[in-house]
Motif scaffolding. Structure first.
Motif, PDB file in Angstrom:
ATOM      1  N   HIS A  13       0.833  -1.216   0.000  1.00 41.07           N
ATOM      2  CA  HIS A  13       0.000   0.000   0.000  1.00 41.07           C
ATOM      3  C   HIS A  13       0.864   1.260   0.000  1.00 41.07           C
ATOM      4  CE1 HIS A  13       0.762   0.488   4.292  1.00 41.07           C
ATOM      5  NE2 HIS A  13       0.162   1.661   4.223  1.00 41.07           N
ATOM      6  N   ASN A  14       2.064   1.206   0.614  1.00 35.83           N
ATOM      7  CA  ASN A  14       2.932   2.397   0.588  1.00 35.83           C
ATOM      8  C   ASN A  14       3.506   2.660  -0.800  1.00 35.83           C
ATOM      9  OD1 ASN A  14       2.944   3.673   3.194  1.00 35.83           O
ATOM     10  ND2 ASN A  14       3.973   1.837   4.004  1.00 35.83           N
ATOM     11  N   GLU A  33       5.396  -5.400  -9.004  1.00 30.76           N
ATOM     12  CA  GLU A  33       5.042  -6.193  -7.812  1.00 30.76           C
ATOM     13  C   GLU A  33       5.300  -7.665  -8.088  1.00 30.76           C
ATOM     14  OE1 GLU A  33       4.095  -6.003  -4.550  1.00 30.76           O
ATOM     15  OE2 GLU A  33       3.991  -8.197  -4.699  1.00 30.76           O
ATOM     16  N   ARG A  34       5.997  -8.325  -7.168  1.00 31.45           N
ATOM     17  CA  ARG A  34       6.365  -9.723  -7.412  1.00 31.45           C
ATOM     18  C   ARG A  34       5.175 -10.680  -7.324  1.00 31.45           C
ATOM     19  NH1 ARG A  34       7.195 -11.953  -2.165  1.00 31.45           N
ATOM     20  NH2 ARG A  34       8.568 -13.648  -2.772  1.00 31.45           N
ATOM     21  N   GLY A  40       0.677  -6.153  -0.739  1.00 30.35           N
ATOM     22  CA  GLY A  40       1.663  -6.564   0.274  1.00 30.35           C
ATOM     23  C   GLY A  40       0.957  -7.074   1.517  1.00 30.35           C
ATOM     24  N   GLY A  41       1.102  -6.343   2.627  1.00 28.50           N
ATOM     25  CA  GLY A  41       0.457  -6.739   3.890  1.00 28.50           C
ATOM     26  C   GLY A  41      -1.011  -6.373   3.935  1.00 28.50           C
ATOM     27  N   ALA A  57      -2.779  -7.948   7.576  1.00 28.06           N
ATOM     28  CA  ALA A  57      -3.351  -6.875   8.406  1.00 28.06           C
ATOM     29  C   ALA A  57      -4.869  -6.929   8.310  1.00 28.06           C
ATOM     30  CB  ALA A  57      -2.850  -5.527   7.911  1.00 28.06           C
ATOM     31  N   SER A  59      -6.944  -4.632  10.462  1.00 29.89           N
ATOM     32  CA  SER A  59      -7.530  -3.342  10.826  1.00 29.89           C
ATOM     33  C   SER A  59      -6.515  -2.272  10.461  1.00 29.89           C
ATOM     34  CB  SER A  59      -7.818  -3.339  12.333  1.00 29.89           C
ATOM     35  OG  SER A  59      -8.104  -2.043  12.769  1.00 29.89           O
ATOM     36  N   GLY A  61      -4.264   1.011  10.335  1.00 36.42           N
ATOM     37  CA  GLY A  61      -3.458   1.662  11.372  1.00 36.42           C
ATOM     38  C   GLY A  61      -3.963   2.752  12.268  1.00 36.42           C
ATOM     39  N   VAL A 266      11.601  -8.314  -8.965  1.00 36.73           N
ATOM     40  CA  VAL A 266      12.869  -7.617  -9.231  1.00 36.73           C
ATOM     41  C   VAL A 266      14.005  -8.380  -8.540  1.00 36.73           C
ATOM     42  CG1 VAL A 266      14.170  -5.483  -8.834  1.00 36.73           C
ATOM     43  CG2 VAL A 266      11.751  -5.375  -9.460  1.00 36.73           C
ATOM     44  N   ASN A 295       9.862  -0.229  -2.185  1.00 39.77           N
ATOM     45  CA  ASN A 295       8.828  -0.448  -1.176  1.00 39.77           C
ATOM     46  C   ASN A 295       9.157  -1.732  -0.403  1.00 39.77           C
ATOM     47  OD1 ASN A 295       5.255  -1.327  -1.428  1.00 39.77           O
ATOM     48  ND2 ASN A 295       6.357  -0.466   0.263  1.00 39.77           N
ATOM     49  N   ILE A 471       6.555  -7.838  10.602  1.00 40.68           N
ATOM     50  CA  ILE A 471       5.344  -7.238  10.022  1.00 40.68           C
ATOM     51  C   ILE A 471       5.507  -5.748   9.744  1.00 40.68           C
ATOM     52  CG2 ILE A 471       3.905  -8.959  11.200  1.00 40.68           C
ATOM     53  CD1 ILE A 471       2.775  -6.605  12.876  1.00 40.68           C
ATOM     54  N   HIS A 473       8.491  -4.301   8.702  1.00 43.76           N
ATOM     55  CA  HIS A 473       9.748  -4.098   7.958  1.00 43.76           C
ATOM     56  C   HIS A 473      10.902  -3.788   8.907  1.00 43.76           C
ATOM     57  CE1 HIS A 473       7.968  -3.044   3.716  1.00 43.76           C
ATOM     58  NE2 HIS A 473       7.357  -4.063   4.280  1.00 43.76           N
ATOM     59  N   ALA A 505       7.433   0.608   5.011  1.00 47.58           N
ATOM     60  CA  ALA A 505       7.264   0.686   6.463  1.00 47.58           C
ATOM     61  C   ALA A 505       8.596   0.748   7.222  1.00 47.58           C
ATOM     62  CB  ALA A 505       6.458  -0.525   6.930  1.00 47.58           C
ATOM     63  N   GLY A 512       2.292  -0.442   9.779  1.00 50.36           N
ATOM     64  CA  GLY A 512       0.853  -0.213   9.898  1.00 50.36           C
ATOM     65  C   GLY A 512       0.312   0.265   8.573  1.00 50.36           C
ATOM     66  N   VAL A 513      -0.970   0.023   8.364  1.00 48.30           N
ATOM     67  CA  VAL A 513      -1.579   0.435   7.101  1.00 48.30           C
ATOM     68  C   VAL A 513      -2.045   1.883   7.261  1.00 48.30           C
ATOM     69  CG1 VAL A 513      -3.316  -0.130   5.381  1.00 48.30           C
ATOM     70  CG2 VAL A 513      -2.221  -1.958   6.658  1.00 48.30           C
TER      71      VAL A 513
HETATM   72  C1  LIG Z   1       0.458 -10.764   9.944  1.00 49.64           C
HETATM   73  C2  LIG Z   1       0.380  -9.265   9.871  1.00 49.64           C
HETATM   74  C3  LIG Z   1      -0.610  -8.591  10.550  1.00 49.64           C
HETATM   75  C4  LIG Z   1      -0.668  -7.206  10.527  1.00 49.64           C
HETATM   76  N1  LIG Z   1      -1.688  -6.568  11.155  1.00 49.64           N
HETATM   77  C5  LIG Z   1      -1.845  -5.232  10.993  1.00 49.64           C
HETATM   78  C6  LIG Z   1      -3.017  -4.572  11.410  1.00 49.64           C
HETATM   79  O1  LIG Z   1      -3.971  -5.191  11.882  1.00 49.64           O
HETATM   80  N2  LIG Z   1      -3.086  -3.219  11.240  1.00 49.64           N
HETATM   81  C7  LIG Z   1      -2.093  -2.517  10.629  1.00 49.64           C
HETATM   82  O2  LIG Z   1      -2.233  -1.291  10.462  1.00 49.64           O
HETATM   83  N3  LIG Z   1      -0.974  -3.124  10.205  1.00 49.64           N
HETATM   84  C8  LIG Z   1      -0.831  -4.457  10.360  1.00 49.64           C
HETATM   85  N4  LIG Z   1       0.262  -5.092   9.852  1.00 49.64           N
HETATM   86  C9  LIG Z   1       1.379  -4.288   9.332  1.00 49.64           C
HETATM   87  C10 LIG Z   1       1.115  -3.784   7.935  1.00 49.64           C
HETATM   88  O3  LIG Z   1       0.488  -4.761   7.163  1.00 49.64           O
HETATM   89  C11 LIG Z   1       2.432  -3.380   7.274  1.00 49.64           C
HETATM   90  O4  LIG Z   1       3.171  -2.529   8.114  1.00 49.64           O
HETATM   91  C12 LIG Z   1       2.168  -2.682   5.951  1.00 49.64           C
HETATM   92  O5  LIG Z   1       1.367  -3.496   5.120  1.00 49.64           O
HETATM   93  C13 LIG Z   1       3.467  -2.325   5.262  1.00 49.64           C
HETATM   94  O6  LIG Z   1       3.148  -1.770   4.014  1.00 49.64           O
HETATM   95  P1  LIG Z   1       4.272  -1.474   2.930  1.00 49.64           P
HETATM   96  O7  LIG Z   1       3.570  -1.042   1.706  1.00 49.64           O
HETATM   97  O8  LIG Z   1       5.291  -0.573   3.500  1.00 49.64           O
HETATM   98  O9  LIG Z   1       4.994  -2.867   2.689  1.00 49.64           O
HETATM   99  P2  LIG Z   1       4.414  -4.270   2.220  1.00 49.64           P
HETATM  100  O10 LIG Z   1       2.963  -4.338   2.475  1.00 49.64           O
HETATM  101  O11 LIG Z   1       5.282  -5.294   2.836  1.00 49.64           O
HETATM  102  O12 LIG Z   1       4.633  -4.244   0.657  1.00 49.64           O
HETATM  103  C14 LIG Z   1       5.899  -4.443   0.069  1.00 49.64           C
HETATM  104  C15 LIG Z   1       5.638  -5.018  -1.304  1.00 49.64           C
HETATM  105  O13 LIG Z   1       6.881  -5.154  -1.989  1.00 49.64           O
HETATM  106  C16 LIG Z   1       6.828  -6.364  -2.730  1.00 49.64           C
HETATM  107  N5  LIG Z   1       8.199  -6.768  -3.027  1.00 49.64           N
HETATM  108  C17 LIG Z   1       9.178  -7.100  -2.142  1.00 49.64           C
HETATM  109  N6  LIG Z   1      10.307  -7.432  -2.811  1.00 49.64           N
HETATM  110  C18 LIG Z   1      10.041  -7.297  -4.134  1.00 49.64           C
HETATM  111  C19 LIG Z   1      10.799  -7.521  -5.308  1.00 49.64           C
HETATM  112  N7  LIG Z   1      12.068  -7.944  -5.261  1.00 49.64           N
HETATM  113  N8  LIG Z   1      10.212  -7.303  -6.532  1.00 49.64           N
HETATM  114  C20 LIG Z   1       8.932  -6.860  -6.609  1.00 49.64           C
HETATM  115  N9  LIG Z   1       8.158  -6.670  -5.506  1.00 49.64           N
HETATM  116  C21 LIG Z   1       8.708  -6.876  -4.283  1.00 49.64           C
HETATM  117  C22 LIG Z   1       6.103  -7.311  -1.802  1.00 49.64           C
HETATM  118  O14 LIG Z   1       5.576  -8.435  -2.489  1.00 49.64           O
HETATM  119  C23 LIG Z   1       5.019  -6.396  -1.243  1.00 49.64           C
HETATM  120  O15 LIG Z   1       3.860  -6.412  -2.036  1.00 49.64           O
HETATM  121  C24 LIG Z   1       0.309  -6.477   9.816  1.00 49.64           C
HETATM  122  C25 LIG Z   1       1.280  -7.157   9.082  1.00 49.64           C
HETATM  123  C26 LIG Z   1       1.313  -8.534   9.090  1.00 49.64           C
HETATM  124  C27 LIG Z   1       2.352  -9.246   8.283  1.00 49.64           C
END
Ligand SMILES: Cc1cc2nc3c(=O)[nH]c(=O)nc-3n(C[C@H](O)[C@H](O)[C@H](O)COP(=O)(O)OP(=O)(O)OC[C@H]3O[C@@H](n4cnc5c(N)ncnc54)[C@H](O)[C@@H]3O)c2cc1C
Length: 534
Positions: A13-14, A33-34, A40-41, A57, A59, A61, A266, A295, A471, A473, A505, A512-513
């Motif tokens: 989502h970030n 996106e892989r 992602g989360g 995730a 709920s 953030g 990637v 990301n 969860i 990063h 993250a 967090g989302v």
């Molecule tokens: C089990 C669990 C429960 C959680 N519960 C909550 C909750 O209830 N509430 C809340 O707010 N947060 C929660 N979180 C935390 C939240 O989901 C994350 O902090 C947030 O989704 C991070 O977002 P992001 O976009 O920074 O990274 P991510 O969501 O990790 O996205 C990173 C993306 O990069 C992609 N990627 C990685 N490497 C490569 C590559 N080499 N090539 C192409 N793509 C790649 C991945 O596939 C992924 O889609 C939870 C997380 C987990 C795992």
């Protein structure tokens, strides 16, 4: 010839938030996106025919309302569901406390267990709300440079100092004391009821390799207050599950002119003359751009995607020391009906459903939570884990067949590294432990289970790309926070490789989302493009 201005590695989502802002600024943006789906989360996936669930995730953030407005996410299909109940804390003997968004309703609940706590609660809420308002601007601020802060950064810090003074002596003193405190001490200062203490303290340990007696865990409550004016995590669900938020973001990015490619892994970020110039995919394809934004988490970015030869050994050492050892797992259940929870049996069906429609907290006292952490410290999963549960189909029936329910069970502690055996051989035993423990609180649970999906920390790494299964990063402890996130000297979304940025993250304001890291990073990247520094 560069075909794109920007490549974003990862459609979490970030990454998508960043893509929206960058494309809106007129930059030709490509997201890679892989996985086959973005988010992602923040994803919704099928867990059994007819049952869908926010697989990770559950709920948000909460997700920034400003970003939702900027990107017009409602028009792109986003609907946030905010039940009246934030969290229902359950004890094994049938006692329960429900914390509502409404203060008066919460006080009535707490009065049932302690007149003293009911009296303390409003000031607890008000104090965190005042402190939260003061902290909120930090979330959208780029952390200042430690060594040579710019005049703009000094100005922002000055403004912050001014609002700190505006807090008044009592709250200012509280803020200074609370940050480094163990959350168990903080809650003990306010409340006498163990169940309430544990439900509040849980926000301080969510996702952390720490127990309630660990120093610095109160920061989680302060950060939460900065995000939504409340120390206690919200129940902020999305119609269609968390994936619907990511889909709305993807749609907004496409409408703004960004390109998205899923199923695109990637393998390498390549640098030419000390600047990031292109990415190489697992398929061998190469794509060049003027800037590359990762990301992926910091360890994945710098230890897997970048060639170590392109990095200073001192920087590499710091990244190797960046702590990202996960302690979380998920069990998602397809249920043929709504479980009956101890203590709610006698309640009117509607009242019970309303209390269950927020998050459900399992972890009845501080010692229970600390013991749950003890297991992880010594390399095992908790025999009696802390759980944060939601039953999203209560508010969004389309997630399960009529009368049936999806149940999302976040489980802590499940350490990434097990001392005995490995996650592949112990996953079923782990899930049995979780279901057995949960059955102490919902005795008819087992007979309702149609299917279960088990997501271990190893799955978080292998399937979802989270290094160490963390969860967020990387640990969100005081030493990896704000100007230290991910590491000191590199908290401004830029990296030692010119043209390479981070937006996930692992950067401020962290996990967090919320969309915060993606939006902040995009703002800095746009500045660099405008000033010719990118
Ligand atoms: C089990 C669990 C429960 C959680 N519960 C909550 C909750 O209830 N509430 C809340 O707010 N947060 C929660 N979180 C935390 C939240 O989901 C994350 O902090 C947030 O989704 C991070 O977002 P992001 O976009 O920074 O990274 P991510 O969501 O990790 O996205 C990173 C993306 O990069 C992609 N990627 C990685 N490497 C490569 C590559 N080499 N090539 C192409 N793509 C790649 C991945 O596939 C992924 O889609 C939870 C997380 C987990 C795992």
């Amino acid at each position: 010839m560069k075909t794109h201005d920007i490549i974003i590695i990862g459609g979490g989502h970030n990454g998508l938030v960043a893509a929206c802002y960058l494309a809106k600024a007129g930059l030709k943006t490509l997201v890679l996106e892989r996985r086959e789906i973005v988010g992602g989360g923040a994803v919704t996936e099928g867990i059994h025919p007819g049952f869908r669930c926010s697989t990770l995730a559950h709920s948000a953030g909460p997700f920034s309302s400003q970003i939702a407005k900027d990107l017009d996410l409602e028009r792109h299909g986003l609907e946030i569901i905010t039940p009246e109940a934030r969290v229902l804390a359950l004890a094994r003997d049938g006692r329960s406390i429900c914390i509502y968004n409404e203060t008066a309703q919460t006080i009535r609940e707490i009065e049932k267990v302690s007149a003293k706590d009911a009296k303390s609660y409003p000031e607890f809420e008000r104090s965190f709300s005042r402190i939260g308002k003061m902290l909120a601007p930090l979330l959208t601020m780029m952390p200042p440079a430690i060594e040579h802060p710019s005049p703009g950064e000094l100005w922002n810090l000055g403004k912050l100092g001014h609002s700190f003074r505006g807090l008044g002596k009592k709250d200012a003193y509280r803020l200074l004391r609370w940050g480094p405190m163990a959350v168990a001490d903080l809650v003990a200062e306010w409340f006498e009821t163990e169940l309430l203490r544990a439900a509040v303290a849980a926000r301080g340990i969510f996702g952390a390799f720490a127990g309630p007696w660990s120093a610095g865990t109160s920061t989680g409550l302060l950060w939460q207050a900065g995000m939504d004016g409340h120390a206690i995590g919200p129940a902020a669900f999305v119609r269609g599950g968390m994936g619907a938020l990511s889909e709305a973001l993807a749609q907004a990015a496409l409408n703004a002119g960004a390109e998205l490619r899923t199923g695109t892994d990637v393998e390498r970020i390549e640098a030419t003359e000390e600047r990031a110039s292109k990415v190489k995919l697992k398929t061998g394809e190469e794509i060049s751009a003027r800037a590359i934004v990762s990301n992926a988490d910091p360890r994945t970015t710098f230890l897997k995607l970048v060639d170590p030869i392109d990095l200073d050994p001192n920087f590499l050492l710091k990244i190797r020391n960046y702590r990202a050892i996960g302690v979380s797992a998920k069990i998602n259940l397809a249920l043929s009906g709504l479980p009956i929870f101890a203590g709610l049996e006698g309640s009117d069906g509607q009242v019970a459903a309303s209390k269950l429609s927020g998050r459900i907290h399992i972890g009845p006292d501080i010692d229970y939570l600390e013991r749950a952490f003890d297991a992880a410290k010594y390399g095992d999963y908790s025999p009696a884990p802390y759980m944060d549960i939601s039953i999203p189909s209560l508010a969004d029936p389309a997630l399960a067949p009529a009368g049936a329910h999806s149940m999302s069970v976040y489980v802590q502690y499940a350490p990434y590294k097990l001392k005995n055996g490995d996650w592949n051989s112990r996953r079923e035993g782990f899930a049995d432990t979780v279901v057995n423990k949960l059955s102490d609180y919902a005795p008819n649970l087992k007979e309702l289970i149609v299917a279960r999906q088990i997501i271990t920390p190893l799955d978080l790494e292998e399937t979802y790309g989270l290094s160490g299964g963390h969860i967020c990063h990387g640990e969100q402890s005081l030493d990896q926070f704000f100007t230290f996130r991910p590491i000191i000297g590199w908290a401004q979304y830029r990296t030692p490789i010119k043209g390479l940025y981070l937006c996930g993250a692992g950067t401020h304001p962290g996990g967090g989302v919320t969309g915060g890291p993606g939006a902040n990073a995009a703002r800095e990247i746009i500045k660099d493009f405008k000033s010719g520094k990118a």
